[in-house]
Design a protein around this motif. Structure first.
Motif, PDB file in Angstrom:
ATOM      1  N   ALA A 310      53.325  34.002  62.981  1.00 20.91           N
ATOM      2  CA  ALA A 310      54.145  34.884  63.804  1.00 20.91           C
ATOM      3  C   ALA A 310      53.317  35.665  64.820  1.00 20.91           C
ATOM      4  O   ALA A 310      53.877  36.415  65.623  1.00 20.91           O
ATOM      5  N   LEU A 311      51.988  35.493  64.809  1.00 22.67           N
ATOM      6  CA  LEU A 311      51.115  36.297  65.668  1.00 22.67           C
ATOM      7  C   LEU A 311      50.627  35.513  66.877  1.00 22.67           C
ATOM      8  O   LEU A 311      50.440  34.292  66.816  1.00 22.67           O
ATOM      9  N   PRO A 312      50.365  36.186  67.998  1.00 27.51           N
ATOM     10  CA  PRO A 312      49.815  35.517  69.180  1.00 27.51           C
ATOM     11  C   PRO A 312      48.454  34.895  68.867  1.00 27.51           C
ATOM     12  O   PRO A 312      47.605  35.517  68.229  1.00 27.51           O
ATOM     13  N   GLY A 313      48.247  33.651  69.345  1.00 30.69           N
ATOM     14  CA  GLY A 313      46.971  32.988  69.182  1.00 30.69           C
ATOM     15  C   GLY A 313      46.831  32.155  67.924  1.00 30.69           C
ATOM     16  O   GLY A 313      45.791  31.510  67.722  1.00 30.69           O
ATOM     17  N   PHE A 314      47.852  32.131  67.066  1.00 33.22           N
ATOM     18  CA  PHE A 314      47.786  31.369  65.813  1.00 33.22           C
ATOM     19  C   PHE A 314      47.507  29.890  66.097  1.00 33.22           C
ATOM     20  O   PHE A 314      48.097  29.291  66.989  1.00 33.22           O
ATOM     21  N   ASP A 315      46.576  29.300  65.303  1.00 23.68           N
ATOM     22  CA  ASP A 315      46.225  27.892  65.443  1.00 23.68           C
ATOM     23  C   ASP A 315      46.368  27.222  64.077  1.00 23.68           C
ATOM     24  O   ASP A 315      45.616  27.531  63.153  1.00 23.68           O
ATOM     25  N   PRO A 316      47.319  26.285  63.918  1.00 24.01           N
ATOM     26  CA  PRO A 316      47.542  25.669  62.606  1.00 24.01           C
ATOM     27  C   PRO A 316      46.549  24.561  62.266  1.00 24.01           C
ATOM     28  O   PRO A 316      46.600  24.010  61.168  1.00 24.01           O
ATOM     29  N   LYS A 317      45.637  24.239  63.193  1.00 25.70           N
ATOM     30  CA  LYS A 317      44.750  23.090  62.978  1.00 25.70           C
ATOM     31  C   LYS A 317      43.281  23.490  63.070  1.00 25.70           C
ATOM     32  O   LYS A 317      42.464  22.812  63.687  1.00 25.70           O
ATOM     33  N   LEU A 318      42.926  24.574  62.428  1.00 24.18           N
ATOM     34  CA  LEU A 318      41.541  25.032  62.447  1.00 24.18           C
ATOM     35  C   LEU A 318      40.644  24.080  61.656  1.00 24.18           C
ATOM     36  O   LEU A 318      41.054  23.555  60.614  1.00 24.18           O
ATOM     37  N   PRO A 319      39.424  23.850  62.103  1.00 23.96           N
ATOM     38  CA  PRO A 319      38.484  23.081  61.286  1.00 23.96           C
ATOM     39  C   PRO A 319      38.306  23.734  59.917  1.00 23.96           C
ATOM     40  O   PRO A 319      38.148  24.951  59.820  1.00 23.96           O
ATOM     41  N   GLY A 320      38.384  22.916  58.884  1.00 25.79           N
ATOM     42  CA  GLY A 320      38.247  23.441  57.525  1.00 25.79           C
ATOM     43  C   GLY A 320      39.553  23.745  56.842  1.00 25.79           C
ATOM     44  O   GLY A 320      39.581  24.002  55.632  1.00 25.79           O
ATOM     45  N   SER A 321      40.674  23.707  57.593  1.00 28.85           N
ATOM     46  CA  SER A 321      41.960  24.061  56.994  1.00 28.85           C
ATOM     47  C   SER A 321      42.463  23.013  56.011  1.00 28.85           C
ATOM     48  O   SER A 321      43.437  23.257  55.287  1.00 28.85           O
ATOM     49  N   GLU A 322      41.789  21.864  55.921  1.00 28.31           N
ATOM     50  CA  GLU A 322      42.190  20.848  54.947  1.00 28.31           C
ATOM     51  C   GLU A 322      42.029  21.348  53.518  1.00 28.31           C
ATOM     52  O   GLU A 322      42.637  20.801  52.591  1.00 28.31           O
ATOM     53  N   VAL A 323      41.248  22.417  53.325  1.00 18.06           N
ATOM     54  CA  VAL A 323      41.107  22.976  51.982  1.00 18.06           C
ATOM     55  C   VAL A 323      42.408  23.633  51.519  1.00 18.06           C
ATOM     56  O   VAL A 323      42.590  23.925  50.338  1.00 18.06           O
ATOM     57  N   LEU A 324      43.346  23.811  52.444  1.00 17.06           N
ATOM     58  CA  LEU A 324      44.654  24.374  52.112  1.00 17.06           C
ATOM     59  C   LEU A 324      45.696  23.288  51.846  1.00 17.06           C
ATOM     60  O   LEU A 324      46.838  23.600  51.519  1.00 17.06           O
ATOM     61  N   ASP A 325      45.305  22.026  51.969  1.00 16.20           N
ATOM     62  CA  ASP A 325      46.222  20.918  51.696  1.00 16.20           C
ATOM     63  C   ASP A 325      46.310  20.661  50.190  1.00 16.20           C
ATOM     64  O   ASP A 325      45.328  20.830  49.457  1.00 16.20           O
ATOM     65  N   TYR A 326      47.475  20.240  49.751  1.00 11.44           N
ATOM     66  CA  TYR A 326      47.632  19.796  48.359  1.00 11.44           C
ATOM     67  C   TYR A 326      46.949  18.446  48.208  1.00 11.44           C
ATOM     68  O   TYR A 326      47.354  17.459  48.825  1.00 11.44           O
ATOM     69  N   ASN A 327      45.895  18.416  47.403  1.00 13.88           N
ATOM     70  CA  ASN A 327      45.076  17.214  47.277  1.00 13.88           C
ATOM     71  C   ASN A 327      44.575  17.125  45.839  1.00 13.88           C
ATOM     72  O   ASN A 327      43.452  17.546  45.539  1.00 13.88           O
ATOM     73  N   PRO A 328      45.393  16.611  44.917  1.00 16.60           N
ATOM     74  CA  PRO A 328      45.014  16.605  43.497  1.00 16.60           C
ATOM     75  C   PRO A 328      43.685  15.910  43.230  1.00 16.60           C
ATOM     76  O   PRO A 328      42.855  16.414  42.457  1.00 16.60           O
ATOM     77  N   ALA A 329      43.463  14.754  43.842  1.00 11.44           N
ATOM     78  CA  ALA A 329      42.211  14.029  43.598  1.00 11.44           C
ATOM     79  C   ALA A 329      41.011  14.831  44.099  1.00 11.44           C
ATOM     80  O   ALA A 329      39.973  14.927  43.417  1.00 11.44           O
ATOM     81  N   GLY A 330      41.149  15.422  45.288  1.00 11.42           N
ATOM     82  CA  GLY A 330      40.075  16.252  45.820  1.00 11.42           C
ATOM     83  C   GLY A 330      39.823  17.478  44.968  1.00 11.42           C
ATOM     84  O   GLY A 330      38.672  17.899  44.780  1.00 11.42           O
ATOM     85  N   ALA A 331      40.908  18.064  44.437  1.00  7.45           N
ATOM     86  CA  ALA A 331      40.765  19.247  43.588  1.00  7.45           C
ATOM     87  C   ALA A 331      39.983  18.915  42.322  1.00  7.45           C
ATOM     88  O   ALA A 331      39.081  19.657  41.919  1.00  7.45           O
ATOM     89  N   VAL A 332      40.316  17.793  41.679  1.00  3.64           N
ATOM     90  CA  VAL A 332      39.628  17.392  40.451  1.00  3.64           C
ATOM     91  C   VAL A 332      38.158  17.121  40.731  1.00  3.64           C
ATOM     92  O   VAL A 332      37.269  17.493  39.938  1.00  3.64           O
TER      93      VAL A 332
END
Length: 504
Positions: A310-332
């Motif tokens: 909701a804020l000005p300048g928000f970027d949904p594709k920052l480098p490193g944001s894949e750590v916020l993805d649901y990734n069961p195999a990666g988590a294990v």
């Protein structure tokens, strides 16, 4: 009188020591700053007549004449300068002291012991004028001037600050009601301040903030018209509140982020490479999308950074944001890497306040972690937000805990600086990263907002690598109001637009 939901403030109501929702919604009604933010997130001058600068570093501030506090005493340049100096001085231990960091002399009053009692960058010229010198150009300083730590205090506050916090005298649109206005753990009542001269006058005869033990009880009172405004519909009612309330149901995107936090002193999670790997594993073990749909019925969406979409300048594709993805195999895989450093044994507890309507989603998060990592994870309820926050502030909670940030002024920097700067008194995780600090300083000194946003993105990439706190959800507010009131709106920060609520 209009009844609205609230919670017992964690601390006495001193603006520079209030950094949580229950106290913040009250303090913002009692005080007026140099500027204010309207329900749509737009900034306006309030007590300030002019805020002059040619370089975003050196300011001359002119006050509007005739302002007084609710006791009739004048609002002067000293009211602001003295309040800011009080809030910044290390011996006063104010939770919002970090807010004054850009001002020249802040380091001197924050030294232990302090090298000065006041910040040299503040100078009173006369009753209506003062100057502010900053260490460097600060791109969001004008926005900060609408923030609670920058509110003024009357002379009476410094005679007995402890007593003042229990019965504050402000210059905002409301004042404490006569008599027993603050019934601790029950309610607090404010009435219109007849001395208020600003742009957000009360359009009602007063507000009673009712302190509920849980949102389910508040929702029941809302349906019975015993509560007039509820700004957070409980999880149990999300699926039905629109049907229950009809055109009295309100939804609005807001600048509020929900997080899962681990303090640096928490064994196995708080520090070192093992802790970083476990935090990353936990993040990737959480199915945010499913929880947002099943528990919140779409009113929560997966977070993509540490601020808010909701804020000005928000970027949904920052480098490193894949750590916020649901990734069961990666988590294990990450969890196994941590186990090679030190084998896991025990239980992962996630603390939450039972009076905040958090049980369902915390249980869902714990269940997702448990099913993915095959460890014992469960929620740990605390009776009230105050009890939870007291342990967080004193670094004694000893477990993971729910946290979040509700915008105080509409910039991404306002989400990042309080929570992650090394010298911030509200850095609950105890995070320290000189690279992050340098990038935020550069973002503040940037010549334009787009330049600042780029540096904010780089700072967040560092955060996403370290993951001191796990971002979970961005929020769409689900709220409602009774048949007794009208003109109810939810502001940009998720709280009701209190001043404009009217009785029918």
């Amino acid at each position: 009188m209009i009844a609205v939901n609230g919670s017992e403030p964690q601390n006495p109501l001193i603006p520079s020591n209030t950094n949580e929702n229950g106290g913040g919604r009250i303090v913002d009604r009692l005080f007026a700053g140099l500027r204010y933010i309207d329900a749509k997130g737009n900034l306006h001058d309030e007590v300030a007549q002019a805020i002059d600068t040619t370089d975003e570093q050196h300011y001359r501030i002119t006050l509007k004449p005739g302002w007084t506090f609710s006791d009739g005493s004048p609002v002067t340049a000293h009211s602001f300068v003295d309040a800011w100096n009080y809030g910044a001085l290390v011996t006063n231990a104010q939770l919002q002291s970090y807010s004054y960091g850009p001002i020249v002399g802040y380091d001197d009053v924050q030294a232990d012991p302090p090298r000065a009692q006041t910040m040299s960058g503040l100078k009173v010229i006369d009753d209506l004028h003062f100057t502010v010198d900053l260490i460097a150009p600060t791109i969001d300083f004008r926005a900060r001037l609408a923030y609670a730590p920058y509110y003024p205090l009357p002379t009476a506050a410094f005679k007995d600050i402890k007593a003042f916090g229990q019965h504050p005298i402000g210059n905002g649109p409301y004042r404490f009601a006569d008599g027993n206005a603050w019934q601790h753990d029950v309610q607090l009542t404010v009435v219109p301040n007849e001395h208020y001269k600003g742009g957000r006058p009360a359009r009602n005869k007063g507000l009673t903030f009712v302190f509920y033990s849980n949102y389910d009880a508040a929702y029941s009172d809302l349906l019975a018209d015993n509560l007039d405004v509820l700004d957070t519909v409980p999880d149990s009612a999300i699926a039905v509140f629109q049907k229950d309330l009809g055109d009295r149901a309100v939804e609005a995107p807001i600048a509020y982020s929900q997080w899962l936090s681990f303090q640096s002193n928490l064994p196995r999670f708080g520090s070192g490479e093992e802790g970083r790997l476990r935090r990353q594993a936990v993040s990737m073990a959480i199915d945010r999308e499913q929880i947002g749909q099943k528990i919140f019925h779409g009113t929560r969406v997966p977070a993509r950074d540490y601020t808010s979409r909701a804020l000005p300048g928000f970027d949904p594709k920052l480098p490193g944001s894949e750590v916020l993805d649901y990734n069961p195999a990666g988590a294990v895989k990450l969890w196994d890497e941590a186990n090679r450093i030190a084998p896991w044994g025990g239980q992962l507890q996630l603390a939450y306040n039972a009076d905040g309507g958090h049980q369902a989603w915390i249980d869902a998060v714990a269940n997702s972690i448990r099913n993915t990592l095959h460890i014992d994870a469960e929620g740990a309820p605390y009776p009230t937000f105050k009890v939870l926050r007291d342990q967080v502030v004193h670094r004694t909670i000893g477990k993971g805990f729910r946290s979040g940030w509700q915008g105080d002024y509409p910039t991404m920097l306002q989400f990042l600086e309080p929570n992650f700067l090394s010298d911030s008194s509200t850095n609950d995780a105890g995070y320290r990263n000189p690279q992050f600090d340098r990038l935020i300083a550069a973002a503040e000194a940037a010549p334009s907002e787009p330049d600042s946003w780029k540096l904010v993105g780089q700072a967040q990439t560092a955060l996403l690598h370290d993951l001191p706190i796990i971002p979970l959800f961005d929020t769409t507010a689900a709220a409602g109001y009774s048949k007794r009131v009208r003109n109810v709106a939810i502001a940009w920060n998720g709280m009701a637009d209190f001043e404009n609520i009217e009785l029918r």
